[in-house]
Enzyme design. Structure first.
Site, PDB file in Angstrom:
ATOM      1  N   ASP A   1      22.860-115.423  54.950  1.00 32.08           N
ATOM      2  CA  ASP A   1      21.933-114.347  55.309  1.00 32.08           C
ATOM      3  C   ASP A   1      21.676-114.419  56.807  1.00 32.08           C
ATOM      4  O   ASP A   1      22.155-115.329  57.487  1.00 32.08           O
ATOM      5  CB  ASP A   1      20.629-114.430  54.511  1.00 32.08           C
ATOM      6  CG  ASP A   1      20.072-113.037  54.185  1.00 32.08           C
ATOM      7  OD1 ASP A   1      19.939-112.232  55.128  1.00 32.08           O
ATOM      8  OD2 ASP A   1      19.779-112.769  53.009  1.00 32.08           O
TER       9      ASP A   1
ATOM     10  N   HIS B   1      24.065-101.045  48.326  1.00 34.50           N
ATOM     11  CA  HIS B   1      23.479 -99.702  48.387  1.00 34.50           C
ATOM     12  C   HIS B   1      22.720 -99.455  49.692  1.00 34.50           C
ATOM     13  O   HIS B   1      22.311 -98.322  49.976  1.00 34.50           O
ATOM     14  CB  HIS B   1      22.593 -99.439  47.168  1.00 34.50           C
ATOM     15  CG  HIS B   1      21.278-100.159  47.156  1.00 34.50           C
ATOM     16  ND1 HIS B   1      20.309 -99.898  46.225  1.00 34.50           N
ATOM     17  CD2 HIS B   1      20.756-101.142  47.943  1.00 34.50           C
ATOM     18  CE1 HIS B   1      19.259-100.663  46.440  1.00 34.50           C
ATOM     19  NE2 HIS B   1      19.516-101.417  47.468  1.00 34.50           N
TER      20      HIS B   1
END
Length: 356
Positions: A223, A262
């Protein structure tokens, strides 16, 4: 029997009611946030039995002038399905409240709690963005969020520690919800792997659950540096600060868990998938956990939820929710040869296995 004029008037009043209900829909979500802020679900849960209104009022941190309004808050939340009323016997006429399945998912400090997700979605940072929607359609701003805040969502989270913590808590709670399904449905994948990367893995909630169930796996959580900077590594979980658009650590299995793809436009998703393909070792595979848009009239509430998510992605990131054809286009554009959708997953998420 209605006359033609009466039927016309009746249609108009139904249409008017439909508009009123949509104008006021925000009241449901913000009333629910109020209940969470006041810890009403936890107070009723801890009471251990149907809770009389007077007991609930005495347990809340209310100003004395506000006690008379709690029954009205509870009335709308009961109508919305978050509490259930129990009307006592003649000896105990006072209304009592119990939790429903929905409010049980809003208990704080529970692994599957959706309370932090709710607080994130109705946070002013999210809500204020919607006021830019109509203007955004007429200008060159990349997203309504950028129009409202002058920067991307990710830059905003990097600059605003309190909001970043709220976002990470919400994503972690959602990972708790999904991890048991992933472990069950992907057991064969993880048993056949020695290494695993959770791309955009946040604070490692999913990786911890997978590492516990499959101790032979060496797990990497990738991350952004500010997300993983202060996280404690374990024997088989390593945190890597990086950028999935630049490179992804090599592993047998690579996961793009819920709410990653998304967020991005098609060309950005293809770039992420190409990096995943380059990182796969030993003929491994990529696992995507995300929504597959469908429009089934028999599941109106689920369909509406999907539309809500799609609009939210457009507002915040310029991303989108995708149907199976759109997912297939991304997968094959990135150079993969095949994919499989794992069926019978509960809720709004699906699991897609992608093969090199």
């Amino acid at each position: 029997m209605e006359t033609q004029g009466e039927e016309h008037a009746s249609k108009l009043f139904r249409a008017q009611t439909h508009i009123w209900n949509h104008m006021f829909k925000f009241i449901n979500s913000l009333s629910l946030r109020c209940a969470i802020d006041l810890s009403i679900p936890n107070i009723i849960h801890n009471y251990g039995q149907p809770m009389p209104l007077s007991k609930l009022i005495s347990s809340l941190p209310l100003h004395p002038s506000k006690t008379c309004f709690i029954s009205r808050l509870m009335r709308i939340l009961t109508h919305s399905g978050f509490f259930s009323e129990h009307h006592a016997t003649q000896n105990e006429p006072e209304v009592m409240y119990v939790l429903t399945d929905a409010s049980k998912l809003l208990l704080k400090d529970q692994p599957s709690s959706m309370a932090s997700l709710l607080q994130l979605i109705v946070d002013p940072v999210y809500i204020n963005t919607w006021y830019q929607l109509s203007t955004w359609f007429t200008n060159e701003d990349p997203t309504p969020f950028h129009a409202e805040n002058g920067m991307t969502f990710w830059d905003f989270a990097r600059c605003k520690r309190e909001f970043n913590n709220l976002f990470n808590d919400a994503m972690a709670s959602d990972s708790h919800w999904v991890s048991s399904v992933v472990i069950e449905k992907c057991e064969g994948v993880f048993n056949g792997s020695k290494s695993f990367v959770d791309v955009g893995g946040g604070t490692g909630t999913m990786a911890k659950a997978i590492a516990k169930s499959f101790p032979q796996l060496n797990c990497i959580v990738l991350d952004l540096p500010h997300v993983v900077a202060d996280l404690q590594e374990t024997e088989n979980i390593k945190y890597v600060g990086g950028d999935m658009f630049e490179a992804i650590p090599s592993a047998d299995s690579i996961m793009l868990k819920q709410w990653i793809m998304h967020n991005w436009k098609d060309e950005e998703c293809v770039k992420i998938l190409k990096n995943c393909k380059e990182a796969i070792t030993n003929q491994g595979r990529v696992i995507i956990i995300d929504m597959i848009m469908e429009n089934k009239k028999e599941e109106d509430e689920l369909t509406e939820t999907q539309f809500f998510f799609d609009m939210q992605m457009m507002m915040l990131f310029g991303g989108k929710e995708r149907n199976e054809k759109e997912w297939a286009n991304l997968i094959f554009s990135a150079g993969f040869t095949d994919y499989k959708i794992i069926t019978n997953t509960p809720g709004i998420l699906s699991i897609i296995e992608i093969y090199p």
